[in-house]
Design an enzyme around this catalytic site. Structure first.
Site, PDB file in Angstrom:
ATOM      1  CG  ASP A  19     -47.046   0.224  77.622  1.00  0.00           C
ATOM      2  OD1 ASP A  19     -46.790   0.116  78.812  1.00  0.00           O
ATOM      3  OD2 ASP A  19     -48.036   0.855  77.365  1.00  0.00           O
ATOM      4  CD  GLU A  20     -49.363   3.184  70.447  1.00  0.00           C
ATOM      5  OE1 GLU A  20     -50.355   3.995  70.291  1.00  0.00           O
ATOM      6  OE2 GLU A  20     -48.250   3.435  69.329  1.00  0.00           O
ATOM      7  CB  VAL A  21     -51.077   1.831  78.480  1.00  0.00           C
ATOM      8  CG1 VAL A  21     -51.960   2.314  79.717  1.00  0.00           C
ATOM      9  CG2 VAL A  21     -51.129   0.314  78.279  1.00  0.00           C
ATOM     10  CE  LYS A  22     -49.204   8.207  81.619  1.00  0.00           C
ATOM     11  NZ  LYS A  22     -48.694   9.128  82.510  1.00  0.00           N
ATOM     12  CE1 TYR A  38     -47.516   2.126  86.442  1.00  0.00           C
ATOM     13  CE2 TYR A  38     -45.886   3.004  87.945  1.00  0.00           C
ATOM     14  CZ  TYR A  38     -47.169   2.268  87.531  1.00  0.00           C
ATOM     15  OH  TYR A  38     -47.919   2.161  88.590  1.00  0.00           O
ATOM     16  N   GLY A  53     -53.877  -1.524  82.393  1.00  0.00           N
ATOM     17  CA  GLY A  53     -52.332  -1.444  81.531  1.00  0.00           C
ATOM     18  C   GLY A  53     -51.462  -2.506  82.158  1.00  0.00           C
ATOM     19  CB  SER A  54     -51.112  -3.268  85.846  1.00  0.00           C
ATOM     20  OG  SER A  54     -50.695  -2.013  86.139  1.00  0.00           O
ATOM     21  CB  THR A  63     -64.127 -12.768  87.747  1.00  0.00           C
ATOM     22  OG1 THR A  63     -63.016 -13.522  88.770  1.00  0.00           O
ATOM     23  CG2 THR A  63     -65.399 -13.207  87.802  1.00  0.00           C
TER      24      THR A  63
HETATM   25  C1  LIG Z   1     -47.219   3.418  79.689  1.00  0.00           C
HETATM   26  C2  LIG Z   1     -47.952   2.801  80.911  1.00  0.00           C
HETATM   27  N1  LIG Z   1     -48.262   1.377  80.538  1.00  0.00           N
HETATM   28  C3  LIG Z   1     -48.762   0.694  81.654  1.00  0.00           C
HETATM   29  C4  LIG Z   1     -49.386   1.545  82.694  1.00  0.00           C
HETATM   30  C5  LIG Z   1     -50.220   0.464  83.663  1.00  0.00           C
HETATM   31  O1  LIG Z   1     -51.540   0.892  83.489  1.00  0.00           O
HETATM   32  P1  LIG Z   1     -52.557   0.868  84.849  1.00  0.00           P
HETATM   33  O2  LIG Z   1     -52.244   1.779  85.799  1.00  0.00           O
HETATM   34  O3  LIG Z   1     -53.925   1.165  84.296  1.00  0.00           O
HETATM   35  O4  LIG Z   1     -52.475  -0.702  85.229  1.00  0.00           O
HETATM   36  C6  LIG Z   1     -49.262   2.897  82.859  1.00  0.00           C
HETATM   37  C7  LIG Z   1     -49.475   3.585  84.175  1.00  0.00           C
HETATM   38  N2  LIG Z   1     -49.094   4.713  84.282  1.00  0.00           N
HETATM   39  C8  LIG Z   1     -49.365   5.404  85.393  1.00  0.00           C
HETATM   40  C9  LIG Z   1     -50.351   4.907  86.657  1.00  0.00           C
HETATM   41  C10 LIG Z   1     -50.172   4.844  88.204  1.00  0.00           C
HETATM   42  C11 LIG Z   1     -50.217   6.512  88.328  1.00  0.00           C
HETATM   43  C12 LIG Z   1     -49.012   7.255  87.808  1.00  0.00           C
HETATM   44  N3  LIG Z   1     -49.188   7.632  86.344  1.00  0.00           N
HETATM   45  C13 LIG Z   1     -49.619   6.983  85.271  1.00  0.00           C
HETATM   46  O5  LIG Z   1     -49.865   7.187  84.193  1.00  0.00           O
HETATM   47  C14 LIG Z   1     -48.552   3.704  81.865  1.00  0.00           C
HETATM   48  O6  LIG Z   1     -48.482   4.951  81.802  1.00  0.00           O
END
Ligand SMILES: Cc1ncc(COP(=O)(O)O)c(/C=N/[C@@H]2CCCCNC2=O)c1O
Length: 439
Positions: A240-243, A138, A111-112, A297
């Site tokens: 941002d729907e990563v989580k 975050y 996600g970062s 890479t």
């Molecule tokens: C909404 C959202 N967007 C991006 C990210 C970053 O994802 P990555 O940790 O895979 O780089 C996250 C990451 N969240 C953190 C990761 C570190 C430990 C704490 N708990 C999380 O879920 C996120 O919740």
């Protein structure tokens, strides 16, 4: 090995820089929603490794996809050659994610790196240098993603030049005492009206549920109205729907709950089912604005792309968004029932299997981070894995695998309620958690 426990070897070999520990969990195996810890005890995983293990552990569809991809490994990235799994994944995501423009998909590891790419590409492609985002958000742990985040974990990192952070709409702690979010929308519009600001902002990062900020569900209609406001100023919406995406909230895309379609969608975590892959879907005027611009890479490697394809097809074939909706409702109802007699649960909220339980000082809305840390420690002792989040670190975060069953949800609710009661009674001492700082 030499008789030391995994925890002892972990302390002596792995850097603390990447540890966010709440209790001494040493995992030796996993299957379904269960983790096996050193010594053989089984625990119910209510976190799915912060939402990454969307299909739980050792899912047969994932095992097969990865084995087949490895057996005929179609290279290792899409930087200087393409491969079928990466192309198929991009096509699949463009099919699953609503959007009108001619769009492209960028594939990353996390996600970062996905949010970092967006935060770099949008200002350059639009020539609008400023970015808006929410306090408490975050968006990542790399310099670029931290620079557009508003969570306390990312303080001390230089923010994106001209970043504008605004409060997230929290009905439990409403901005301007207006739980509906109208006062906050007016505040945001006022900021945009300030001397040319609206025309300088290229994009607005938003989570449809603010997860690390406290599993906060915005008031109905807020994000749709914010999206309309952004459109009026020509500001791209970055969701941002990563989580909280990919079926977790009870719909495939969390923004579907909010009656708006973002310009740019960021996915990660559960996309790979525990393997590192992220994706950004956005308009080609952004996503094709340069060449060799944002690459690593192993981006688009066929193994992780195959895993992601297996995750998406399993979510669809097994109706996991529907399961998340049904089981999530049971989990929330059971937690509310099991904790109804306690005065330290201030709020239980969420969508699907993205749930937050806000712990407060008895009878108040004052955050209770100490109780949260001791509750998650006690839950681990009782056989459940979950962590805490929030700008006051007082919210229990539940993001279990999407395959969680109703009976597991009932066990989870009972365990969480017992853990809260035990921690509240003082069964967990300060010395129990002294080695585990959490956030
Ligand atoms: C909404 C959202 N967007 C991006 C990210 C970053 O994802 P990555 O940790 O895979 O780089 C996250 C990451 N969240 C953190 C990761 C570190 C430990 C704490 N708990 C999380 O879920 C996120 O919740």
């Amino acid at each position: 090995m030499d008789g030391r426990t995994l925890q002892e070897r972990d302390r002596q070999a792995l850097s603390a820089l990447q540890k966010l520990r709440f209790f001494p969990l040493s995992v030796t195996a996993g299957a379904g929603c269960m983790l096996v810890e050193e010594g053989g005890r089984q625990l119910l995983d209510l976190s799915a490794a912060w939402g990454a293990a969307s299909l739980g552990y050792a899912h047969p569809a994932l095992n097969l996809a990865v084995a087949e991809a490895m057996a005929s490994q179609a290279g290792a990235s899409i930087l200087s050659s393409t491969n079928a799994p990466a192309v198929e994944l991009a096509e699949k995501l463009l099919d699953l994610v609503p959007g009108s423009d001619d769009r492209r998909v960028w594939l990353g590891h996390s996600g970062s790196d996905a949010n970092e790419m967006v935060a770099r590409a949008v200002p350059e492609a639009t020539r609008r240098p400023r970015i808006m985002a929410f306090s408490g958000a975050y968006h990542g742990g790399t310099l670029g993603s931290m620079s557009i985040s508003g969570h306390f974990a990312q303080e001390g990192v230089e923010k994106h030049r001209g970043l504008i952070l605004v409060p997230y709409p929290d009905p439990y702690r409403p901005f301007g005492d207006d739980p509906g979010g109208g006062a906050l929308l007016a505040h945001i519009e006022h900021l945009l009206q300030a001397e040319g600001t609206g025309e300088e902002v290229g994009c607005f990062f938003m989570e449809p549920i603010q997860s690390d900020g406290g599993m906060i569900v915005p008031p109905p209609g807020f994000l749709s109205r914010l999206s309309d406001l952004c459109r009026r100023y020509g500001i791209l919406t970055v969701c941002d729907e990563v989580k909280v995406g990919l079926g977790r909230p009870g719909r495939l895309n969390c923004f579907e709950h909010e009656d708006f379609t973002p310009d740019i969608l960021v996915l990660g975590k559960g996309l790979g089912g525990g393997l590192p892959i992220s994706a950004v879907a956005g308009p080609s005027r952004i996503m094709d604005h340069a060449r060799a611009y944002s690459m690593q890479t192993l981006h688009g490697n066929p193994i992780c792309a195959s895993a992601a394809l297996a995750v998406l097809s399993t979510i669809e074939a097994d109706g996991l968004a529907g399961n998340a909706d049904t089981v999530g409702r049971v989990l929330i109802e059971e937690i509310m029932r099991a904790t109804s007699s306690t005065e330290c649960v201030g709020d239980v909220r969420g969508r699907g299997l993205a749930i937050g339980v806000e712990l407060v000082k008895d009878g108040t809305s004052e955050p209770n981070p100490d109780l949260a840390r001791k509750t998650v420690f006690r839950a681990w002792q009782l056989g459940a894995v979950l962590y805490s989040v929030g700008m006051h670190s007082n919210v229990l975060e539940l993001t279990p695998p999407l395959i969680l069953t109703e009976s597991q949800a009932k066990f989870a609710a009972e365990t969480i309620a017992q853990a809260i009661k035990d921690a509240h009674m003082g069964l967990v001492g300060d010395d129990d958690i002294s080695d585990f700082t959490g956030w």
